[in-house]
Design a protein around this motif. Sequence first.
Motif, PDB file in Angstrom:
ATOM      1  N   SER A 182       0.840  -1.346  -0.135  1.00  0.00           N
ATOM      2  CA  SER A 182      -0.153   0.015  -0.022  1.00  0.00           C
ATOM      3  C   SER A 182       0.841   1.285   0.125  1.00  0.00           C
ATOM      4  O   SER A 182       1.635   1.443   0.927  1.00  0.00           O
ATOM      5  N   MET A 183       0.868   2.044  -0.817  1.00  0.00           N
ATOM      6  CA  MET A 183       1.568   3.107  -1.025  1.00  0.00           C
ATOM      7  C   MET A 183       1.039   4.369  -0.027  1.00  0.00           C
ATOM      8  O   MET A 183      -0.077   4.247   0.138  1.00  0.00           O
ATOM      9  N   LEU A 184       1.920   5.155  -0.081  1.00  0.00           N
ATOM     10  CA  LEU A 184       1.596   6.249   0.986  1.00  0.00           C
ATOM     11  C   LEU A 184       0.764   7.494   0.106  1.00  0.00           C
ATOM     12  O   LEU A 184       0.948   7.358  -0.955  1.00  0.00           O
ATOM     13  N   ALA A 185       0.114   8.332   0.792  1.00  0.00           N
ATOM     14  CA  ALA A 185      -0.623   9.302   0.027  1.00  0.00           C
ATOM     15  C   ALA A 185       0.326  10.131  -0.639  1.00  0.00           C
ATOM     16  O   ALA A 185       1.330  10.737  -0.118  1.00  0.00           O
ATOM     17  N   GLY A 186      -0.104  10.396  -1.817  1.00  0.00           N
ATOM     18  CA  GLY A 186       0.682  11.163  -2.776  1.00  0.00           C
ATOM     19  C   GLY A 186       1.828  10.458  -3.499  1.00  0.00           C
ATOM     20  O   GLY A 186       2.426  11.255  -4.248  1.00  0.00           O
ATOM     21  N   GLN A 187       2.032   9.189  -3.313  1.00  0.00           N
ATOM     22  CA  GLN A 187       3.099   8.454  -4.251  1.00  0.00           C
ATOM     23  C   GLN A 187       2.635   7.895  -5.551  1.00  0.00           C
ATOM     24  O   GLN A 187       1.083   7.640  -5.523  1.00  0.00           O
ATOM     25  N   SER A 194      -5.254  -3.349  -9.413  1.00  0.00           N
ATOM     26  CA  SER A 194      -6.614  -2.546  -9.598  1.00  0.00           C
ATOM     27  C   SER A 194      -6.910  -1.509  -8.493  1.00  0.00           C
ATOM     28  O   SER A 194      -7.749  -0.659  -9.006  1.00  0.00           O
ATOM     29  N   ASP A 195      -6.295  -1.650  -7.588  1.00  0.00           N
ATOM     30  CA  ASP A 195      -6.959  -0.661  -6.438  1.00  0.00           C
ATOM     31  C   ASP A 195      -5.763   0.569  -6.668  1.00  0.00           C
ATOM     32  O   ASP A 195      -4.375   0.242  -6.598  1.00  0.00           O
ATOM     33  N   PRO A 196      -5.787   1.686  -6.976  1.00  0.00           N
ATOM     34  CA  PRO A 196      -4.912   2.805  -7.444  1.00  0.00           C
ATOM     35  C   PRO A 196      -3.759   3.160  -6.174  1.00  0.00           C
ATOM     36  O   PRO A 196      -2.942   3.653  -6.534  1.00  0.00           O
ATOM     37  N   SER A 197      -4.240   2.642  -4.990  1.00  0.00           N
ATOM     38  CA  SER A 197      -3.433   3.029  -3.955  1.00  0.00           C
ATOM     39  C   SER A 197      -2.278   1.844  -3.392  1.00  0.00           C
ATOM     40  O   SER A 197      -1.583   2.051  -2.840  1.00  0.00           O
ATOM     41  N   ARG A 198      -2.466   0.779  -4.400  1.00  0.00           N
ATOM     42  CA  ARG A 198      -1.532  -0.294  -4.304  1.00  0.00           C
ATOM     43  C   ARG A 198      -0.782  -0.450  -5.634  1.00  0.00           C
ATOM     44  O   ARG A 198      -1.097  -0.046  -6.334  1.00  0.00           O
ATOM     45  N   VAL A 199       0.232  -1.290  -5.137  1.00  0.00           N
ATOM     46  CA  VAL A 199       1.226  -1.558  -6.379  1.00  0.00           C
ATOM     47  C   VAL A 199       2.156  -2.988  -5.974  1.00  0.00           C
ATOM     48  O   VAL A 199       2.206  -3.433  -4.609  1.00  0.00           O
ATOM     49  N   TRP A 200       2.391  -3.905  -7.166  1.00  0.00           N
ATOM     50  CA  TRP A 200       3.008  -4.846  -6.905  1.00  0.00           C
ATOM     51  C   TRP A 200       4.505  -4.696  -7.439  1.00  0.00           C
ATOM     52  O   TRP A 200       4.654  -3.980  -8.313  1.00  0.00           O
TER      53      TRP A 200
END
Length: 226
Positions: A161-166, A193-199
Motif C-alpha cells: 500500500s503506497m503512501l498518500a501522494g506516491q 486494480s486498487d490505485p493505492s496499491r502496487v506490486w
Amino acid sequence: MKTDKGSAFIGRKRPVRGQRGIFLVPTVQLSISTVVLLFIGRGFLKLLAAMARRPIATMIVAVLVAGWIAWGPVTLLTVLGITALTTVAVVMTWRYADPVSYGKWFRAPVRSRWRRRWVYGRNWQPAMVLTGLARTVNDIEYAPYVRRVHSSNRRDLVQISMLAGQLPADYLAVADQLAATFGAVRMTVRRDSDPSRVWLDFHKTAELAALPPLDHRPRRSKSSVA
C-alpha cells in the motif's frame, strides 16, 4: 516533588486550550504496593492482548504446558519427537506422490510466509527510509505497508500500500536499490486494480531478469499474481 517513603505521586503535564504554557495535573499519592500491582496488571493486559493476536501460538503453548503437567517432560518429549517424525514422513510422501498439489498448498505458502517475515519484514523499514519512500510528518514516520508476498523459485511478488501522494514511478525510480537490498537481480513495478496499491516484482534469476518489464496497465489482484 518530595514523597513519603513507601508512596509515589502519579501525574503528568497537559496543555490547556486557550492558555499559554502548561499546568501540572493534580497528583495522586499511591503506596508502592499499589504501583507494583498496577504495573503487574498492565503487563497482564498486554500479555492477554498478545495472546489474542496470536491464537495459534497461544494454543501451542497451552498444549505444551498441559502435556508437561499431565505427562511429565520425558513423555512429552517422546510424543513431540514421534509427532515431528510423522509430520516429516507425511510431507515427504506428499512431495513425491503429488508434486503439483504439494507445491501449491504447502511449499509456496510456507516460502511466502517465510520470506515476508524474515526477508521483507526485517529489512523493509530501513529500506524505505534509505530510499526516500518513507515520510515523516509531525515527528511520526510513515512507510509503505507490505500486504502480501507470493514467492517462487524465480520471483517474489510483493503487494504494498503506497503512501498518500506516491505513484508507482516513485518505486520504479529506486528499483535498483530495492533489488540489491532484497537480494534480487532486478525489480519491476506493476499496477494493481486498487490505485493505492502496487506490486513489486523481484526477479531472483538472470533468466527472468532478461524478460521485458511487466505490463503496467491496471489489472485485478488475482491476474497480477498469476
